[in-house]
Design a protein around this motif. Sequence first.
Motif, PDB file in Angstrom:
ATOM      1  N   ARG A   1       7.731  13.661 -26.425  1.00  0.00           N
ATOM      2  CA  ARG A   1       8.727  14.631 -25.959  1.00  0.00           C
ATOM      3  C   ARG A   1      10.116  14.020 -25.833  1.00  0.00           C
ATOM      4  N   GLY A   2      10.182  12.736 -25.518  1.00  0.00           N
ATOM      5  CA  GLY A   2      11.469  12.068 -25.409  1.00  0.00           C
ATOM      6  C   GLY A   2      12.092  11.760 -26.754  1.00  0.00           C
ATOM      7  N   ILE A   3      11.342  11.997 -27.832  1.00  0.00           N
ATOM      8  CA  ILE A   3      11.855  11.872 -29.201  1.00  0.00           C
ATOM      9  C   ILE A   3      12.181  13.250 -29.759  1.00  0.00           C
ATOM     10  N   ALA A   4      11.286  14.230 -29.500  1.00  0.00           N
ATOM     11  CA  ALA A   4      11.493  15.590 -30.004  1.00  0.00           C
ATOM     12  C   ALA A   4      12.765  16.210 -29.445  1.00  0.00           C
ATOM     13  N   THR A   5      13.148  15.809 -28.232  1.00  0.00           N
ATOM     14  CA  THR A   5      14.423  16.184 -27.626  1.00  0.00           C
ATOM     15  C   THR A   5      15.141  14.904 -27.244  1.00  0.00           C
ATOM     16  N   ARG A   6      16.393  14.793 -27.587  1.00  0.00           N
ATOM     17  CA  ARG A   6      17.154  13.583 -27.269  1.00  0.00           C
ATOM     18  C   ARG A   6      17.750  13.709 -25.871  1.00  0.00           C
ATOM     19  N   TYR A   7      17.232  12.896 -24.952  1.00  0.00           N
ATOM     20  CA  TYR A   7      17.743  12.869 -23.579  1.00  0.00           C
ATOM     21  C   TYR A   7      18.728  11.730 -23.365  1.00  0.00           C
ATOM     22  N   ASP A   8      18.753  10.778 -24.303  1.00  0.00           N
ATOM     23  CA  ASP A   8      19.567   9.576 -24.142  1.00  0.00           C
ATOM     24  C   ASP A   8      20.994   9.799 -24.607  1.00  0.00           C
ATOM     25  N   ARG A   9      21.932   9.499 -23.743  1.00  0.00           N
ATOM     26  CA  ARG A   9      23.339   9.604 -24.126  1.00  0.00           C
ATOM     27  C   ARG A   9      23.696   8.530 -25.137  1.00  0.00           C
ATOM     28  N   LEU A  10      23.147   7.323 -24.942  1.00  0.00           N
ATOM     29  CA  LEU A  10      23.472   6.211 -25.837  1.00  0.00           C
ATOM     30  C   LEU A  10      22.671   6.311 -27.136  1.00  0.00           C
ATOM     31  N   LEU A  11      23.378   6.350 -28.236  1.00  0.00           N
ATOM     32  CA  LEU A  11      22.756   6.400 -29.556  1.00  0.00           C
ATOM     33  C   LEU A  11      21.799   5.231 -29.746  1.00  0.00           C
ATOM     34  N   GLU A  12      22.210   4.045 -29.321  1.00  0.00           N
ATOM     35  CA  GLU A  12      21.414   2.836 -29.543  1.00  0.00           C
ATOM     36  C   GLU A  12      20.062   2.911 -28.831  1.00  0.00           C
ATOM     37  N   ASN A  13      20.032   3.510 -27.644  1.00  0.00           N
ATOM     38  CA  ASN A  13      18.769   3.614 -26.913  1.00  0.00           C
ATOM     39  C   ASN A  13      17.800   4.569 -27.602  1.00  0.00           C
ATOM     40  N   TYR A  14      18.314   5.687 -28.070  1.00  0.00           N
ATOM     41  CA  TYR A  14      17.449   6.653 -28.743  1.00  0.00           C
ATOM     42  C   TYR A  14      16.902   6.065 -30.040  1.00  0.00           C
ATOM     43  N   LEU A  15      17.738   5.360 -30.789  1.00  0.00           N
ATOM     44  CA  LEU A  15      17.297   4.750 -32.040  1.00  0.00           C
ATOM     45  C   LEU A  15      16.264   3.658 -31.777  1.00  0.00           C
ATOM     46  N   ALA A  16      16.454   2.888 -30.706  1.00  0.00           N
ATOM     47  CA  ALA A  16      15.492   1.846 -30.357  1.00  0.00           C
ATOM     48  C   ALA A  16      14.125   2.440 -30.039  1.00  0.00           C
ATOM     49  N   ALA A  17      14.114   3.573 -29.331  1.00  0.00           N
ATOM     50  CA  ALA A  17      12.847   4.237 -29.015  1.00  0.00           C
ATOM     51  C   ALA A  17      12.167   4.730 -30.284  1.00  0.00           C
ATOM     52  N   LEU A  18      12.946   5.273 -31.207  1.00  0.00           N
ATOM     53  CA  LEU A  18      12.391   5.712 -32.488  1.00  0.00           C
ATOM     54  C   LEU A  18      11.705   4.556 -33.209  1.00  0.00           C
ATOM     55  N   LYS A  19      12.332   3.409 -33.185  1.00  0.00           N
ATOM     56  CA  LYS A  19      11.770   2.246 -33.876  1.00  0.00           C
ATOM     57  C   LYS A  19      10.462   1.793 -33.228  1.00  0.00           C
ATOM     58  N   LEU A  20      10.400   1.835 -31.905  1.00  0.00           N
ATOM     59  CA  LEU A  20       9.168   1.454 -31.222  1.00  0.00           C
ATOM     60  C   LEU A  20       8.036   2.406 -31.580  1.00  0.00           C
ATOM     61  N   VAL A  21       8.313   3.698 -31.620  1.00  0.00           N
ATOM     62  CA  VAL A  21       7.298   4.683 -32.007  1.00  0.00           C
ATOM     63  C   VAL A  21       6.870   4.462 -33.461  1.00  0.00           C
ATOM     64  N   ALA A  22       7.833   4.164 -34.329  1.00  0.00           N
ATOM     65  CA  ALA A  22       7.514   3.902 -35.735  1.00  0.00           C
ATOM     66  C   ALA A  22       6.627   2.662 -35.884  1.00  0.00           C
ATOM     67  N   VAL A  23       6.854   1.664 -35.045  1.00  0.00           N
ATOM     68  CA  VAL A  23       6.030   0.447 -35.057  1.00  0.00           C
ATOM     69  C   VAL A  23       4.571   0.793 -34.743  1.00  0.00           C
ATOM     70  N   ARG A  24       4.367   1.637 -33.747  1.00  0.00           N
ATOM     71  CA  ARG A  24       2.991   2.027 -33.401  1.00  0.00           C
ATOM     72  C   ARG A  24       2.315   2.755 -34.554  1.00  0.00           C
ATOM     73  N   ILE A  25       3.051   3.582 -35.261  1.00  0.00           N
ATOM     74  CA  ILE A  25       2.471   4.297 -36.402  1.00  0.00           C
ATOM     75  C   ILE A  25       2.030   3.302 -37.477  1.00  0.00           C
ATOM     76  N   TRP A  26       2.853   2.291 -37.727  1.00  0.00           N
ATOM     77  CA  TRP A  26       2.509   1.274 -38.718  1.00  0.00           C
ATOM     78  C   TRP A  26       1.213   0.563 -38.311  1.00  0.00           C
ATOM     79  N   ILE A  27       1.148   0.168 -37.041  1.00  0.00           N
ATOM     80  CA  ILE A  27      -0.030  -0.599 -36.586  1.00  0.00           C
ATOM     81  C   ILE A  27      -1.288   0.249 -36.659  1.00  0.00           C
ATOM     82  N   LYS A  28      -1.187   1.514 -36.256  1.00  0.00           N
ATOM     83  CA  LYS A  28      -2.370   2.378 -36.228  1.00  0.00           C
ATOM     84  C   LYS A  28      -2.892   2.720 -37.614  1.00  0.00           C
ATOM     85  N   THR A  29      -2.004   2.726 -38.599  1.00  0.00           N
ATOM     86  CA  THR A  29      -2.405   3.154 -39.952  1.00  0.00           C
ATOM     87  C   THR A  29      -2.571   1.981 -40.918  1.00  0.00           C
ATOM     88  N   SER A  30      -2.407   0.781 -40.432  1.00  0.00           N
ATOM     89  CA  SER A  30      -2.518  -0.410 -41.306  1.00  0.00           C
ATOM     90  C   SER A  30      -3.945  -0.951 -41.308  1.00  0.00           C
TER      91      SER A  30
END
Length: 251
Positions: free
Chosen positions: A222-251
């Motif tokens: 939910r924190g990705i589907a809606t952007r609550y973070d004012r700082l662009l860098e924080n939202y992008l960092a969260a996206l990368k962490l979620v993307a990392v989990r997808i890589w690990i789960k599907t590898s």
Amino acid sequence: MRRHELTDGEWSVIAPLLPNKPRGVARVDDRRVINRILWRFRTGASWRDVPERYGPRTTLYNRFVRWRSAGVWDRLLDAVSAAYDGDLVMIDSSCVRVHQNGAAIKKGDFDRCMGRSRGGLTTKIHAPVDAEGRAIRLVLTAGQAGDAPAAHALLSDVRAGSVLLADKAYDTDAIRSQTASRGAFPSIPPRFTRKQAFPFSPWLYRQRNAIERFFYRIKQMRGIATRYDRLLENYLAALKLVAVRIWIKTS
């Protein structure tokens, strides 16, 4: 283990990639901190509402921001996405609404990748993914920005001998030329205004649903589907962490 927390297998991949030379007082357990970060973005709650069982909220936020500044989240994504074989790459984008808290403007704010589109104030996520729907890179723009201009920076992930799948929004001479110059084949349906014919594989194009699945998966947070973070860098960092989990789960 509670829902959405890192499994032992996921932690075994992530742990060696984290900073391992703490200075001064011993820091709060890294796994607990990352679980707390994931809880925050999974629920869309504010930082101060994260359960106390994960530790002090100031520790959580400070660790998240400090590691972002140090490039830790970038290195995690780079490390797991090194498994990308390069045979097939798909590019697309998806818009997310910006919450009123994230839209708050403060003195000194510059480009925060927010803009007006049909959905209101939005941010657009651009991503190239592999055949399994795993993001190789992530870029943000304002919601009203076109897809094709953002794609040029992402085409560096297209390797010689690979196939690029994209929809009609990416049908430009520049993208076709750049893809071909890298020794790759662009399988992009031509716009109806095109007079020139281009090679196109409808069968390959059907594989493009993998990138739709990627956006579906990250928006389960939910924190990705809606952007609550004012700082662009924080939202992008969260996206990368979620993307990392997808890589690990599907590898």
